[in-house]
Scaffold this motif. Structure first.
Motif, short mmCIF file in Angstrom:
data_model
loop_
_atom_site.label_atom_id
_atom_site.label_comp_id
_atom_site.label_asym_id
_atom_site.label_seq_id
_atom_site.Cartn_x
_atom_site.Cartn_y
_atom_site.Cartn_z
N PHE A 334 -8.51 -6.78 -36.59
CA PHE A 334 -7.81 -6.87 -37.89
C PHE A 334 -7.46 -5.47 -38.40
O PHE A 334 -6.34 -5.21 -38.83
CB PHE A 334 -8.71 -7.52 -38.97
N ALA A 335 -8.45 -4.57 -38.36
CA ALA A 335 -8.24 -3.21 -38.91
C ALA A 335 -7.14 -2.49 -38.14
O ALA A 335 -6.30 -1.80 -38.73
CB ALA A 335 -9.55 -2.43 -38.85
N GLU A 336 -7.13 -2.68 -36.81
CA GLU A 336 -6.09 -2.02 -36.01
C GLU A 336 -4.71 -2.61 -36.29
O GLU A 336 -3.70 -1.90 -36.32
CB GLU A 336 -6.45 -2.13 -34.53
N GLY A 337 -4.68 -3.93 -36.54
CA GLY A 337 -3.41 -4.58 -36.88
C GLY A 337 -2.86 -4.03 -38.19
O GLY A 337 -1.66 -3.73 -38.32
N ILE A 338 -3.75 -3.86 -39.17
CA ILE A 338 -3.33 -3.33 -40.47
C ILE A 338 -2.84 -1.89 -40.31
O ILE A 338 -1.82 -1.48 -40.88
CB ILE A 338 -4.52 -3.42 -41.47
N CYS A 339 -3.56 -1.14 -39.47
CA CYS A 339 -3.19 0.27 -39.23
C CYS A 339 -1.80 0.34 -38.56
O CYS A 339 -0.94 1.13 -38.98
CB CYS A 339 -4.26 0.91 -38.36
N ALA A 340 -1.60 -0.51 -37.54
CA ALA A 340 -0.31 -0.47 -36.82
C ALA A 340 0.84 -0.84 -37.76
O ALA A 340 1.88 -0.18 -37.77
CB ALA A 340 -0.36 -1.42 -35.63
#
Ligand code: FAD
Length: 480
Positions: A334-340
């Motif tokens: 989730f965190a990486e998706g938000i970052c991307a």
């Protein structure tokens, strides 16, 4: 959309042109899709099976549901100590399985509805990234479709690793995929691999009444855990008669043809069992994901190579979740998706701090931690002070009858034996996965002990143990 390719954007987009095309609809992919859609991006998400991915269908959710059933079984077995008498409780595995499936199905329905509501176009099929941000989809109902994204996110996740000679056979040998669908509860089980998932399965089976052995090749199970926490888990596993054999390699197994098999391990040792659960990690699922012309590099283990903002080697292509070499956790996805998505929008997002993510292992006793263990903090060169408190002295733990476990906090030594910045919070015991929140905040906010010691905890509560442990690090205490 400053960081995405400029081709085909905004109102000129055709039916197959999107701001973002995402391949994979697990927590990484659907997290990015929901977050991106909430920021107004037009998104297509390609999924070859069901949205929700491993986590919802073959991972976190079904595994935790079965752990909860095991917990209920133990609660009912121990009900006599509360003065509640029961006849000998039995596990009706078919009801257990259908309850688990009901929970999964309800969550899947909710997620599918939300995706629709946010106008994310879900394309059923297998996606492959070609050059120029083109994604070719072999559609599940036949034919192909080519989607174009100004940006593309690869989020195809991972699949279980196996060991030669222990391929899943649909009856006696399984990986996590088959374990969560078991038709019968085994009387005896061997779990190969003592990592988080292996320990959760061992705990589930033992609490359901099975005889369980864990075979682990490394010198200890749950490597990387704070030593004091790991000791507590081992003690609890011993109490529930899980036989933990660390430092042994499995060499093969011989089925007897009537539903059992004999596993060979170590120095010629054998064990007979009804089920072998192979739980030796997961490999990235990047098979046939990218065409050579796409310019996306994979490492020699098959992970997509990314920088700190999840950008791949190809301009305008990001990758997130289990298919990149970061902690394989749904919330990291989730965190990486938000970052991307933040990077695609040109918002200069803060990279994910992998050192301080929250970890939770839902075996009984539960384990939860964030930040440095005592050993790791010392290795990193910190002078530390440490305080631990046991649930035995906590009133709520006594009330619920679960007093095994502790809270351990590692802080920088201010030079006088009191604690400065909180470096790590480690918990083992009842419901600690629900209690880690404030420890996680303390570590990530880089809070000092003095800044948080005066905050109140509700009484009586399990979380008082966190408050008391922090206070002890100030040099003063209540009960500690
Ligand atoms: P996935 O969830 O694997 O999703 C990838 C999706 O992509 C899948 O739906 C797949 O069908 C699809 N796909 C793959 N290739 C293609 C393609 N070419 N085209 C179209 N679609 C494609 N994590 C936690 O944080 N907490 C837990 O308690 C926890 N428990 C777990 C328990 C078990 C038993 C297991 C196995 C895992 C557990 N995990 C847990 C890990 C968690 O499930 C993963 O970290 C998470 O699912 C990764 O998300 P992802 O989106 O990267 O990949």
């Amino acid at each position: 959309m400053s960081n995405a390719s400029q081709q085909g954007s905004g109102s000129q987009q055709g039916a197959d042109d999107f701001d973002v095309v995402i391949i994979g609809g697990g927590p990484g992919g659907y997290g990015a899709a929901l977050y991106g859609a909430s920021a107004g991006l037009r998104i297509a998400m390609v999924e070859k099976e069901k949205v929700g991915g491993t986590c919802l269908h073959r991972g976190c959710i079904p595994a935790k549901e079965l752990l909860e059933t095991a917990h209920v079984h133990q609660t009912v077995l121990g009900a006599g100590t509360f003065g509640i008498t029961t006849d000998a409780p039995e596990v009706d595995w078919s009801v257990t399985q259908s309850r688990k499936q009901k929970v999964v199905d309800q969550l899947h329905k909710g997620l599918s509805g939300l995706i629709k509501q946010r106008k994310i176009e879900t394309v059923a099929g297998t996606g492959r990234l070609e050059s120029d941000h083109s994604v070719t989809v072999e559609l599940s109902d036949g034919g192909t479709r080519t989607l174009k994204g100004d940006a593309v996110i690869l989020a195809t996740g991972s699949v279980p690793r196996t060991i030669p000679g222990f391929e899943p056979d649909g009856s006696v040998v399984c990986t996590s995929d088959e374990f969560l669908e078991l038709a019968n509860l085994p009387r005896r089980a061997v779990v190969i691999g003592g990592g988080a998932i292996g320990c959760e399965f061992a705990s589930t089976l033992a609490d359901m009444g099975a005889d369980v052995t864990i075979l682990e090749a490394l010198p200890k199970i749950l490597p990387g855990l704070d030593e004091d926490v790991a000791k507590q888990v081992l003690r609890a596993f011993k109490k529930k008669k899980i036989d933990v054999r660390a430092g042994v390699k499995v060499t093969g197994h011989e089925p007897d043809g009537s539903g059992a098999t004999t596993v060979s391990f170590g120095d010629g040792e054998t064990i007979e069992t009804d089920l072998v659960v192979v739980s030796v990690g997961r490999r990235p699922y990047t098979d046939s994901l990218v065409d050579d012309g796409a310019g996306v590099d994979l490492d020699d283990r098959g992970f997509v190579t990314v920088d700190e903002l999840c950008r791949t080697s190809a301009d305008g292509v990001w990758s997130i979740g289990d298919c990149i070499a970061t902690p394989q956790l749904a919330h990291v996805g989730f965190a990486e998706g938000i970052c991307a998505i933040g990077d695609i929008l040109g918002e200069h997002p803060v990279p994910v701090d992998y050192h301080a993510v929250p970890w939770a292992i839902y075996c009984k006793p539960e384990v939860a931690f964030a930040g440095y263990s005592e050993e790791a903090a010392k290795e990193a060169g910190f002078d530390v002070v440490v305080s631990s408190s046991r649930y035995m002295g906590n009133s709520r733990a006594q009330i619920i009858g679960e007093t095994d476990g502790l809270v351990k906090i590692i802080a920088e030594d201010q030079g006088d034996g009191t604690g400065g910045r909180v470096l790590g919070v480690h918990m083992v015991g009842p419901w600690v996965t629900e209690q880690l929140g404030q420890g996680y905040l303390a570590v990530n906010w880089e809070a000092t002990v003095d800044e948080i010691a005066h905050y109140l905890q509700p009484h009586p509560s399990l979380s008082e143990l966190f408050g008391e442990t922090v206070m002890t690090l100030t040099g003063r205490s209540l009960h500690g």
